[in-house]
Design a protein around this motif. Structure first.
Motif, PDB file in Angstrom:
ATOM      1  N   SER A 206       0.804  -1.229   0.000  1.00 40.80           N
ATOM      2  CA  SER A 206       0.000   0.000   0.000  1.00 40.80           C
ATOM      3  C   SER A 206       0.834   1.274   0.000  1.00 40.80           C
ATOM      4  O   SER A 206       0.289   2.360  -0.197  1.00 40.80           O
ATOM      5  CB  SER A 206      -0.932   0.008   1.215  1.00 40.80           C
ATOM      6  OG  SER A 206      -0.181   0.036   2.425  1.00 40.80           O
ATOM      7  N   ALA A 207       2.131   1.171   0.226  1.00 43.81           N
ATOM      8  CA  ALA A 207       2.982   2.353   0.379  1.00 43.81           C
ATOM      9  C   ALA A 207       2.887   3.351  -0.774  1.00 43.81           C
ATOM     10  O   ALA A 207       2.772   4.558  -0.539  1.00 43.81           O
ATOM     11  CB  ALA A 207       4.433   1.928   0.600  1.00 43.81           C
ATOM     12  N   PRO A 208       2.930   2.908  -2.052  1.00 39.94           N
ATOM     13  CA  PRO A 208       2.890   3.893  -3.157  1.00 39.94           C
ATOM     14  C   PRO A 208       1.637   4.765  -3.169  1.00 39.94           C
ATOM     15  O   PRO A 208       1.660   5.884  -3.705  1.00 39.94           O
ATOM     16  CB  PRO A 208       2.952   3.016  -4.410  1.00 39.94           C
ATOM     17  CG  PRO A 208       3.612   1.756  -3.955  1.00 39.94           C
ATOM     18  CD  PRO A 208       3.136   1.547  -2.556  1.00 39.94           C
ATOM     19  N   ALA A 209       0.542   4.286  -2.585  1.00 36.65           N
ATOM     20  CA  ALA A 209      -0.717   5.038  -2.608  1.00 36.65           C
ATOM     21  C   ALA A 209      -0.927   5.873  -1.357  1.00 36.65           C
ATOM     22  O   ALA A 209      -1.958   6.542  -1.235  1.00 36.65           O
ATOM     23  CB  ALA A 209      -1.885   4.080  -2.796  1.00 36.65           C
ATOM     24  N   THR A 210       0.029   5.858  -0.442  1.00 35.84           N
ATOM     25  CA  THR A 210      -0.129   6.606   0.799  1.00 35.84           C
ATOM     26  C   THR A 210       0.552   7.970   0.709  1.00 35.84           C
ATOM     27  O   THR A 210       1.533   8.128  -0.029  1.00 35.84           O
ATOM     28  CB  THR A 210       0.469   5.824   1.983  1.00 35.84           C
ATOM     29  OG1 THR A 210       1.853   5.566   1.727  1.00 35.84           O
ATOM     30  CG2 THR A 210      -0.253   4.501   2.166  1.00 35.84           C
ATOM     31  N   PRO A 211       0.067   8.958   1.458  1.00 35.29           N
ATOM     32  CA  PRO A 211       0.700  10.289   1.433  1.00 35.29           C
ATOM     33  C   PRO A 211       2.146  10.252   1.926  1.00 35.29           C
ATOM     34  O   PRO A 211       2.981  11.004   1.447  1.00 35.29           O
ATOM     35  CB  PRO A 211      -0.190  11.132   2.366  1.00 35.29           C
ATOM     36  CG  PRO A 211      -1.481  10.389   2.451  1.00 35.29           C
ATOM     37  CD  PRO A 211      -1.146   8.950   2.297  1.00 35.29           C
ATOM     38  N   ASP A 212       2.432   9.400   2.885  1.00 38.82           N
ATOM     39  CA  ASP A 212       3.771   9.302   3.457  1.00 38.82           C
ATOM     40  C   ASP A 212       4.372   7.958   3.066  1.00 38.82           C
ATOM     41  O   ASP A 212       4.403   7.019   3.853  1.00 38.82           O
ATOM     42  CB  ASP A 212       3.697   9.445   4.984  1.00 38.82           C
ATOM     43  CG  ASP A 212       5.087   9.464   5.629  1.00 38.82           C
ATOM     44  OD1 ASP A 212       6.080   9.548   4.883  1.00 38.82           O
ATOM     45  OD2 ASP A 212       5.157   9.364   6.862  1.00 38.82           O
ATOM     46  N   GLN A 213       4.859   7.870   1.841  1.00 34.59           N
ATOM     47  CA  GLN A 213       5.377   6.603   1.338  1.00 34.59           C
ATOM     48  C   GLN A 213       6.613   6.150   2.111  1.00 34.59           C
ATOM     49  O   GLN A 213       6.753   4.967   2.441  1.00 34.59           O
ATOM     50  CB  GLN A 213       5.715   6.718  -0.155  1.00 34.59           C
ATOM     51  CG  GLN A 213       6.145   5.393  -0.774  1.00 34.59           C
ATOM     52  CD  GLN A 213       6.338   5.495  -2.281  1.00 34.59           C
ATOM     53  OE1 GLN A 213       6.123   6.542  -2.876  1.00 34.59           O
ATOM     54  NE2 GLN A 213       6.747   4.408  -2.903  1.00 34.59           N
ATOM     55  N   LEU A 214       7.490   7.086   2.412  1.00 30.79           N
ATOM     56  CA  LEU A 214       8.702   6.727   3.149  1.00 30.79           C
ATOM     57  C   LEU A 214       8.363   6.161   4.527  1.00 30.79           C
ATOM     58  O   LEU A 214       8.916   5.154   4.955  1.00 30.79           O
ATOM     59  CB  LEU A 214       9.613   7.947   3.289  1.00 30.79           C
ATOM     60  CG  LEU A 214      10.274   8.488   2.016  1.00 30.79           C
ATOM     61  CD1 LEU A 214      11.100   9.724   2.341  1.00 30.79           C
ATOM     62  CD2 LEU A 214      11.147   7.430   1.384  1.00 30.79           C
ATOM     63  N   GLY A 215       7.466   6.838   5.229  1.00 28.14           N
ATOM     64  CA  GLY A 215       7.098   6.386   6.562  1.00 28.14           C
ATOM     65  C   GLY A 215       6.415   5.031   6.550  1.00 28.14           C
ATOM     66  O   GLY A 215       6.645   4.191   7.425  1.00 28.14           O
ATOM     67  N   THR A 216       5.567   4.794   5.535  1.00 31.02           N
ATOM     68  CA  THR A 216       4.876   3.510   5.435  1.00 31.02           C
ATOM     69  C   THR A 216       5.857   2.386   5.148  1.00 31.02           C
ATOM     70  O   THR A 216       5.770   1.296   5.735  1.00 31.02           O
ATOM     71  CB  THR A 216       3.806   3.568   4.331  1.00 31.02           C
ATOM     72  OG1 THR A 216       2.899   4.644   4.611  1.00 31.02           O
ATOM     73  CG2 THR A 216       3.025   2.272   4.260  1.00 31.02           C
ATOM     74  N   LEU A 217       6.817   2.632   4.255  1.00 34.04           N
ATOM     75  CA  LEU A 217       7.831   1.618   3.975  1.00 34.04           C
ATOM     76  C   LEU A 217       8.720   1.366   5.186  1.00 34.04           C
ATOM     77  O   LEU A 217       9.130   0.230   5.448  1.00 34.04           O
ATOM     78  CB  LEU A 217       8.685   2.050   2.774  1.00 34.04           C
ATOM     79  CG  LEU A 217       8.053   1.866   1.392  1.00 34.04           C
ATOM     80  CD1 LEU A 217       8.926   2.474   0.314  1.00 34.04           C
ATOM     81  CD2 LEU A 217       7.813   0.382   1.106  1.00 34.04           C
ATOM     82  N   ALA A 218       9.016   2.430   5.931  1.00 34.79           N
ATOM     83  CA  ALA A 218       9.829   2.266   7.134  1.00 34.79           C
ATOM     84  C   ALA A 218       9.102   1.385   8.154  1.00 34.79           C
ATOM     85  O   ALA A 218       9.717   0.530   8.805  1.00 34.79           O
ATOM     86  CB  ALA A 218      10.150   3.631   7.741  1.00 34.79           C
ATOM     87  N   GLU A 219       7.808   1.580   8.274  1.00 32.77           N
ATOM     88  CA  GLU A 219       7.023   0.731   9.182  1.00 32.77           C
ATOM     89  C   GLU A 219       6.991  -0.716   8.689  1.00 32.77           C
ATOM     90  O   GLU A 219       7.034  -1.662   9.487  1.00 32.77           O
ATOM     91  CB  GLU A 219       5.595   1.272   9.300  1.00 32.77           C
ATOM     92  CG  GLU A 219       4.694   0.493  10.239  1.00 32.77           C
ATOM     93  CD  GLU A 219       5.157   0.547  11.694  1.00 32.77           C
ATOM     94  OE1 GLU A 219       4.711  -0.316  12.476  1.00 32.77           O
ATOM     95  OE2 GLU A 219       5.958   1.437  12.043  1.00 32.77           O
ATOM     96  N   SER A 220       6.947  -0.876   7.364  1.00 35.68           N
ATOM     97  CA  SER A 220       7.000  -2.222   6.790  1.00 35.68           C
ATOM     98  C   SER A 220       8.310  -2.910   7.145  1.00 35.68           C
ATOM     99  O   SER A 220       8.332  -4.085   7.535  1.00 35.68           O
ATOM    100  CB  SER A 220       6.843  -2.143   5.265  1.00 35.68           C
ATOM    101  OG  SER A 220       7.014  -3.414   4.675  1.00 35.68           O
ATOM    102  N   VAL A 221       9.415  -2.171   7.034  1.00 40.00           N
ATOM    103  CA  VAL A 221      10.727  -2.725   7.402  1.00 40.00           C
ATOM    104  C   VAL A 221      10.735  -3.154   8.868  1.00 40.00           C
ATOM    105  O   VAL A 221      11.232  -4.232   9.217  1.00 40.00           O
ATOM    106  CB  VAL A 221      11.843  -1.689   7.127  1.00 40.00           C
ATOM    107  CG1 VAL A 221      13.159  -2.127   7.759  1.00 40.00           C
ATOM    108  CG2 VAL A 221      12.021  -1.487   5.632  1.00 40.00           C
ATOM    109  N   ARG A 222      10.169  -2.312   9.737  1.00 36.74           N
ATOM    110  CA  ARG A 222      10.148  -2.636  11.161  1.00 36.74           C
ATOM    111  C   ARG A 222       9.316  -3.888  11.444  1.00 36.74           C
ATOM    112  O   ARG A 222       9.662  -4.713  12.307  1.00 36.74           O
ATOM    113  CB  ARG A 222       9.623  -1.446  11.965  1.00 36.74           C
ATOM    114  CG  ARG A 222      10.660  -0.347  12.171  1.00 36.74           C
ATOM    115  CD  ARG A 222      10.163   0.711  13.134  1.00 36.74           C
ATOM    116  NE  ARG A 222       9.242   1.629  12.492  1.00 36.74           N
ATOM    117  CZ  ARG A 222       9.621   2.749  11.871  1.00 36.74           C
ATOM    118  NH1 ARG A 222      10.896   3.076  11.804  1.00 36.74           N
ATOM    119  NH2 ARG A 222       8.731   3.548  11.311  1.00 36.74           N
TER     120      ARG A 222
END
Length: 323
Positions: A206-222
């Protein structure tokens, strides 16, 4: 008793399910159950919880392999022991009838029967779950979601239903709602590494469709990191970590601008995005662990299909490095 009888049905291979179902008739003819209205110890056959769990597992295996006759015998054994009105037996009988239904009109008739049962007693959870499964098989996802929401309002700690609702939301592209479902599961089972990894996958998708793509990917990594922290050697967690960290590295780059992006970004400003150096180390760690798992293929990764899958991951990573 064969060890195959005690293996949960979802963990059986096709060959194991077939072997189990072929022994069902012999097993049911040997095992008895009390026939008196009030079981009397010295007149009844010895029984245990394992005995009736075995009958249930046999029922699943027989339905899976198309042995409807043996499945019906198992169902009769369970009904004779616990009564035909027992909620679990009612749910198993519903499963049997669905599996043996000849066409869609027969399934629709079953759906009407479920509605009649629930109109009289809406607390019969097995029937409610069979109705939801039937709605899904009839491609009525919206009705299935509504039914799951109603079920969860009555039973908010039902992990199975939260998981089912999550997958329905994912199929409809409703990723935020799917995240909520998985977070509800983690409230009850915080150490479920597979749920942590699944949440990481949804965040990654879902990261590409979110306003904060970096933050969403960072949460995915965590989330992927948490899954492998809970279960070292978890292939799905390491593979997800590799994908998520590489995508985040691609967005950040290696320039000085990345440092400002890292400091100013964060999903809902909760935690900062990992630095480029940290992400590179995570990516390298993930690929090294995947390589080790592929080399030391043990019982955790037994099949040639899984080994080939890991080798493809390693080859793709090597090609990207050479570029």
């Amino acid at each position: 008793m064969s060890s195959l009888f005690t293996i949960p049905p979802l963990r059986q291979s096709h060959a194991e399910a077939l072997t189990t179902s072929q022994q069902a008739s012999k097993y049911t003819s040997q095992s008895g159950f009390p026939t008196t209205p009030i079981p009397i110890p010295f007149l009844s056959s010895p029984e245990s919880t394992e005995l009736w769990s075995t009958y249930e597992n046999l029922l699943y295996s027989c339905l899976r392999t198309g042995d409807d006759k043996a499945a019906h015998m198992c169902l009769e054994k369970l009904g004779g022991r616990f009564g035909t009105n027992d909620e679990r037996v009612v749910g198993l009988r519903a499963l049997y009838q669905e599996a043996t239904a000849e066409d869609q009109p027969a399934l629709l008739q079953m759906l009407r029967e479920y509605d009649e049962i629930l109109a009289e007693n809406p607390t019969v959870t097995p029937v409610r779950k069979r109705r939801i499964a039937l709605l899904r098989s009839l491609s009525r996802e919206s009705d299935a979601m509504n039914a799951l929401i109603e079920l969860l309002e009555a039973s908010p700690t039902d992990i199975e239903s939260w998981s089912e609702l999550c997958e329905l939301y994912v199929s409809q592209g409703l990723y935020q709602q799917a995240e909520f479902c998985l977070e509800e599961i983690l409230l009850s089972t915080p150490n479920a590494w597979n749920i942590q990894a699944r949440l990481g996958e949804i965040l990654y998708t879902s990261a590409p469709a979110t306003p904060d793509q970096l933050g969403t990917l960072a949460e995915s990594v965590r989330r992927f990191c948490r899954s492998i922290e809970l279960c070292n050697g978890y292939v799905r967690g390491y593979y997800g970590l590799k994908l998520a960290s590489d995508r985040l590295l691609g967005l950040l780059g290696t320039s000085d601008k990345a440092d400002s992006q890292v400091s100013n970004s964060g999903r809902n400003h909760e935690l900062p995005v990992p630095s480029v150096e940290v992400l590179q180390k995570l990516s390298e760690r993930a690929i090294s662990m995947l390589a080790e798992i592929a080399r030391n293929a043990s019982t955790k990764v037994p099949s040639s299909h899984d080994i080939a899958f890991l080798e493809d991951i390693l080859k793709a990573s090597t090609m990207r490095r050479q570029r």
